[in-house]
Design a protein around this motif. Structure first.
Motif, PDB file in Angstrom:
ATOM      1  N   ILE A 158       0.879  -1.108  -0.002  1.00  0.00           N
ATOM      2  CA  ILE A 158      -0.035   0.104   0.037  1.00  0.00           C
ATOM      3  C   ILE A 158       0.863   1.262  -0.123  1.00  0.00           C
ATOM      4  O   ILE A 158       1.905   1.407   0.759  1.00  0.00           O
ATOM      5  CB  ILE A 158      -0.969  -0.114   1.251  1.00  0.00           C
ATOM      6  CG1 ILE A 158      -1.572  -1.237   1.279  1.00  0.00           C
ATOM      7  CG2 ILE A 158      -1.641   1.141   1.490  1.00  0.00           C
ATOM      8  CD1 ILE A 158      -2.786  -1.272   2.354  1.00  0.00           C
ATOM      9  N   VAL A 159       0.742   2.035  -0.894  1.00  0.00           N
ATOM     10  CA  VAL A 159       1.677   3.371  -1.147  1.00  0.00           C
ATOM     11  C   VAL A 159       0.759   4.596  -1.014  1.00  0.00           C
ATOM     12  O   VAL A 159       0.219   5.116  -2.100  1.00  0.00           O
ATOM     13  CB  VAL A 159       2.309   3.067  -2.368  1.00  0.00           C
ATOM     14  CG1 VAL A 159       3.153   4.321  -2.339  1.00  0.00           C
ATOM     15  CG2 VAL A 159       2.944   1.758  -2.636  1.00  0.00           C
ATOM     16  N   PRO A 160       0.672   5.063   0.141  1.00  0.00           N
ATOM     17  CA  PRO A 160      -0.073   6.244   0.381  1.00  0.00           C
ATOM     18  C   PRO A 160       0.787   7.653  -0.236  1.00  0.00           C
ATOM     19  O   PRO A 160       1.971   7.641   0.309  1.00  0.00           O
ATOM     20  CB  PRO A 160      -0.301   6.595   1.652  1.00  0.00           C
ATOM     21  CG  PRO A 160       0.369   5.440   2.492  1.00  0.00           C
ATOM     22  CD  PRO A 160       1.221   4.635   1.545  1.00  0.00           C
ATOM     23  N   MET A 161       0.255   8.686  -1.022  1.00  0.00           N
ATOM     24  CA  MET A 161       1.183   9.622  -1.325  1.00  0.00           C
ATOM     25  C   MET A 161       0.286  10.668  -1.471  1.00  0.00           C
ATOM     26  O   MET A 161      -1.002  10.789  -1.584  1.00  0.00           O
ATOM     27  CB  MET A 161       1.640   9.379  -2.926  1.00  0.00           C
ATOM     28  CG  MET A 161       2.421   8.191  -3.017  1.00  0.00           C
ATOM     29  SD  MET A 161       2.743   7.878  -4.697  1.00  0.00           S
ATOM     30  CE  MET A 161       1.343   7.227  -5.465  1.00  0.00           C
ATOM     31  N   THR A 192      -1.308  -0.990  -4.331  1.00  0.00           N
ATOM     32  CA  THR A 192      -2.197   0.179  -4.291  1.00  0.00           C
ATOM     33  C   THR A 192      -1.827   1.345  -3.902  1.00  0.00           C
ATOM     34  O   THR A 192      -1.064   1.699  -2.902  1.00  0.00           O
ATOM     35  CB  THR A 192      -3.535  -0.331  -3.007  1.00  0.00           C
ATOM     36  OG1 THR A 192      -3.999  -1.662  -3.369  1.00  0.00           O
ATOM     37  CG2 THR A 192      -4.661   0.790  -3.139  1.00  0.00           C
ATOM     38  N   ALA A 193      -2.068   2.435  -4.854  1.00  0.00           N
ATOM     39  CA  ALA A 193      -1.422   3.768  -4.509  1.00  0.00           C
ATOM     40  C   ALA A 193      -2.620   4.513  -4.133  1.00  0.00           C
ATOM     41  O   ALA A 193      -3.697   4.487  -4.813  1.00  0.00           O
ATOM     42  CB  ALA A 193      -0.768   4.385  -6.025  1.00  0.00           C
ATOM     43  N   ILE A 194      -2.480   5.289  -3.039  1.00  0.00           N
ATOM     44  CA  ILE A 194      -3.483   6.141  -2.812  1.00  0.00           C
ATOM     45  C   ILE A 194      -2.974   7.430  -2.847  1.00  0.00           C
ATOM     46  O   ILE A 194      -1.853   7.983  -2.010  1.00  0.00           O
ATOM     47  CB  ILE A 194      -3.809   5.858  -1.101  1.00  0.00           C
ATOM     48  CG1 ILE A 194      -4.212   4.397  -0.998  1.00  0.00           C
ATOM     49  CG2 ILE A 194      -5.081   6.756  -0.808  1.00  0.00           C
ATOM     50  CD1 ILE A 194      -4.647   3.952   0.306  1.00  0.00           C
ATOM     51  N   LEU A 206     -11.341   1.225  -1.546  1.00  0.00           N
ATOM     52  CA  LEU A 206     -10.119   0.582  -0.741  1.00  0.00           C
ATOM     53  C   LEU A 206      -9.952  -0.950  -0.801  1.00  0.00           C
ATOM     54  O   LEU A 206      -9.039  -1.393  -1.290  1.00  0.00           O
ATOM     55  CB  LEU A 206      -9.724   1.517   0.529  1.00  0.00           C
ATOM     56  CG  LEU A 206      -9.405   2.940   0.406  1.00  0.00           C
ATOM     57  CD1 LEU A 206      -9.285   3.431   1.795  1.00  0.00           C
ATOM     58  CD2 LEU A 206      -8.048   3.222  -0.411  1.00  0.00           C
ATOM     59  N   LYS A 207     -10.998  -1.426  -0.429  1.00  0.00           N
ATOM     60  CA  LYS A 207     -11.039  -2.810  -0.246  1.00  0.00           C
ATOM     61  C   LYS A 207     -10.794  -3.454  -1.741  1.00  0.00           C
ATOM     62  O   LYS A 207     -10.108  -4.291  -1.930  1.00  0.00           O
ATOM     63  CB  LYS A 207     -12.575  -3.401   0.201  1.00  0.00           C
ATOM     64  CG  LYS A 207     -12.753  -3.485   1.825  1.00  0.00           C
ATOM     65  CD  LYS A 207     -13.553  -4.102   2.250  1.00  0.00           C
ATOM     66  CE  LYS A 207     -15.085  -3.353   1.989  1.00  0.00           C
ATOM     67  NZ  LYS A 207     -16.116  -4.201   2.881  1.00  0.00           N
ATOM     68  N   ALA A 208     -11.719  -3.015  -2.605  1.00  0.00           N
ATOM     69  CA  ALA A 208     -11.682  -3.379  -3.989  1.00  0.00           C
ATOM     70  C   ALA A 208     -10.306  -3.187  -4.673  1.00  0.00           C
ATOM     71  O   ALA A 208      -9.700  -4.186  -5.284  1.00  0.00           O
ATOM     72  CB  ALA A 208     -12.523  -2.808  -4.901  1.00  0.00           C
ATOM     73  N   ALA A 209      -9.502  -2.058  -4.418  1.00  0.00           N
ATOM     74  CA  ALA A 209      -8.401  -1.713  -4.745  1.00  0.00           C
ATOM     75  C   ALA A 209      -7.196  -2.557  -4.010  1.00  0.00           C
ATOM     76  O   ALA A 209      -6.442  -3.159  -4.943  1.00  0.00           O
ATOM     77  CB  ALA A 209      -7.910  -0.307  -4.500  1.00  0.00           C
ATOM     78  N   ILE A 210      -7.240  -3.022  -2.917  1.00  0.00           N
ATOM     79  CA  ILE A 210      -6.203  -4.042  -2.300  1.00  0.00           C
ATOM     80  C   ILE A 210      -6.461  -5.224  -2.917  1.00  0.00           C
ATOM     81  O   ILE A 210      -5.424  -6.126  -3.145  1.00  0.00           O
ATOM     82  CB  ILE A 210      -6.326  -3.877  -0.796  1.00  0.00           C
ATOM     83  CG1 ILE A 210      -6.026  -2.414  -0.084  1.00  0.00           C
ATOM     84  CG2 ILE A 210      -5.594  -4.895  -0.164  1.00  0.00           C
ATOM     85  CD1 ILE A 210      -6.572  -2.317   1.065  1.00  0.00           C
ATOM     86  N   VAL A 269      -5.867   5.163  -6.530  1.00  0.00           N
ATOM     87  CA  VAL A 269      -7.195   5.572  -6.047  1.00  0.00           C
ATOM     88  C   VAL A 269      -6.731   6.983  -5.342  1.00  0.00           C
ATOM     89  O   VAL A 269      -6.013   7.282  -4.573  1.00  0.00           O
ATOM     90  CB  VAL A 269      -7.432   4.651  -4.712  1.00  0.00           C
ATOM     91  CG1 VAL A 269      -9.100   5.266  -3.969  1.00  0.00           C
ATOM     92  CG2 VAL A 269      -7.843   3.296  -4.855  1.00  0.00           C
ATOM     93  N   GLU A 270      -7.563   7.880  -6.042  1.00  0.00           N
ATOM     94  CA  GLU A 270      -7.512   9.553  -5.561  1.00  0.00           C
ATOM     95  C   GLU A 270      -8.630   9.585  -4.623  1.00  0.00           C
ATOM     96  O   GLU A 270      -9.774   9.074  -4.517  1.00  0.00           O
ATOM     97  CB  GLU A 270      -7.860  10.508  -6.910  1.00  0.00           C
ATOM     98  CG  GLU A 270      -7.790  11.676  -6.635  1.00  0.00           C
ATOM     99  CD  GLU A 270      -8.168  12.666  -7.402  1.00  0.00           C
ATOM    100  OE1 GLU A 270      -8.849  12.301  -8.486  1.00  0.00           O
ATOM    101  OE2 GLU A 270      -7.982  13.602  -7.087  1.00  0.00           O
TER     102      GLU A 270
END
Lengths: 70, 272
Positions: free
Chosen positions: B88-91, B115-117, B182-186, B194-195
């Motif tokens: 998981i990569v939050p940015m 998953t990039a958030i 987020l569930k679907a993205a993971i 995911v923006e």
């Protein structure tokens, strides 16, 4: 499904920063900010346990505990 | 597991400002992971620099706090060596699309499973409110006191064009939709972008006279709509929310494994 029954609002006063999101977005106007700018459940009898305050709290500071919760 | 089991409580209260949307993204992300019942040792969170990137300090996963804009490059390294882990990569918006813009498009193009958030608060908060590539034309910032003349990226269009196999957008107002996305993205096998529109009441909100944190959330409610809704047809200015792309295309690590297998066969298992 039976309506969830409120047990209590658990509010972590050390984590609450008083942003007022829970207060302003509560559909039943249950919460208020006190004189220390922390959220308190002023009208718990009106709570419908939708838990939107808990889901929206940026500080993870509020939990709505229902009778069903263990 | 309760969501508190996924955080490092000793670092709370967190350092984000009062009413910051990033805390709400953290809240939604923890609920998504709790619902998926993923063990915290099976998750790696890699972040860069900025307000948003501080999120990696608060979660009790494997975490890496790396350099500005390069979180996706570090994450690619982790994923290549340990493909069984969930990345998981939050940015932030500046981290992902200014200094990290090239990493973003090429990670999307490769379709590596992570998953990039993109936590889009439309400003560089940590350094004092400079405009970012997502601030948008006509907005105010400390570096644009007479209003910003830069046009912004559309993250969804950019991710789509770069070839991301999962592209979605939501806001901090719509926390339940955000958790589901987020569930679907993971779960998606491939690169997920995911923006999340996330309010910055201290800089973006104050500079642009957007009111309280709750007012900023109401703004998201009034100015967004679900994909393809009737409201969008009536008012094309509304920003759409939901899952835009969800394609099943070959994933980078799986393809790389196949190349290894093929190379072993042709060399007869021997290395020269």
């Amino acid at each position: 499904m039976a309506k969830p029954k409120l047990k209590e609002h658990l509010i972590n006063r050390d984590w609450c920063k008083g942003c007022g999101i829970c207060v302003e977005l509560c559909p039943k106007n249950v919460l208020e900010l006190d004189n220390e700018n922390k959220a308190v459940a002023a009208r718990p009898v009106d709570c419908i346990c939708c838990k939107m305050c808990e889901l929206r709290c940026p500080d993870l500071a509020i939990e709505v505990i229902t009778e069903d919760d263990k | 597991m309760a969501i508190k089991d996924y955080i490092r409580e000793r670092f709370f209260p967190h350092l984000w400002c009062s009413g910051c949307g990033h805390g709400m993204v953290l809240n939604a992300l923890l609920r998504a992971i709790e619902a998926l019942d993923i063990h915290k040792s099976d998750i790696v969170m890699v972040s860069g620099i900025g307000c948003s990137s501080r999120i990696s300090g608060y979660v009790d996963f494997h975490t890496m706090h790396t350099i500005h804009g390069r979180a996706l490059a570090f994450a690619t390294g982790v994923k290549m060596s340990r493909p069984e882990l969930n990345l998981i990569v939050p940015m932030g918006d500046g981290d992902a699309l200014a200094i990290g813009g090239n990493h973003f498009i090429h990670t999307a193009r490769r379709n590596i499973d992570m998953t990039a958030i993109i936590m889009n608060n439309r400003i560089y908060g940590m350094t004092g409110g400079q405009y970012s590539p997502l601030s948008g034309f006509g907005t105010m910032a400390t570096t644009a006191p007479y209003s910003n003349i830069d046009h912004d990226f559309d993250v969804v269009e950019l991710a789509k064009a770069a070839g991301a196999s999962f592209v979605a957008r939501s806001t901090t107002y719509h926390v339940q939709q955000l958790t589901n996305i987020l569930k679907a993205a993971i779960l998606h096998k491939g690169f997920s972008a995911v923006e999340v529109l996330s309010q910055c009441p201290e800089y973006f909100g104050r500079k642009n006279k957007m009111g309280t944190p709750a007012d900023m959330l109401e703004y998201y409610k009034e100015n967004t709509t679900t994909i393809g809704s009737k409201k969008k047809q009536e008012n094309p200015d509304l920003l759409e929310r939901g899952i835009f792309v969800q394609n099943d295309i070959p994933e980078y690590c799986s393809e790389y494994d196949k190349i290894i297998e093929q190379a072993k066969k042709t060399s007869g298992g021997k290395t020269k």
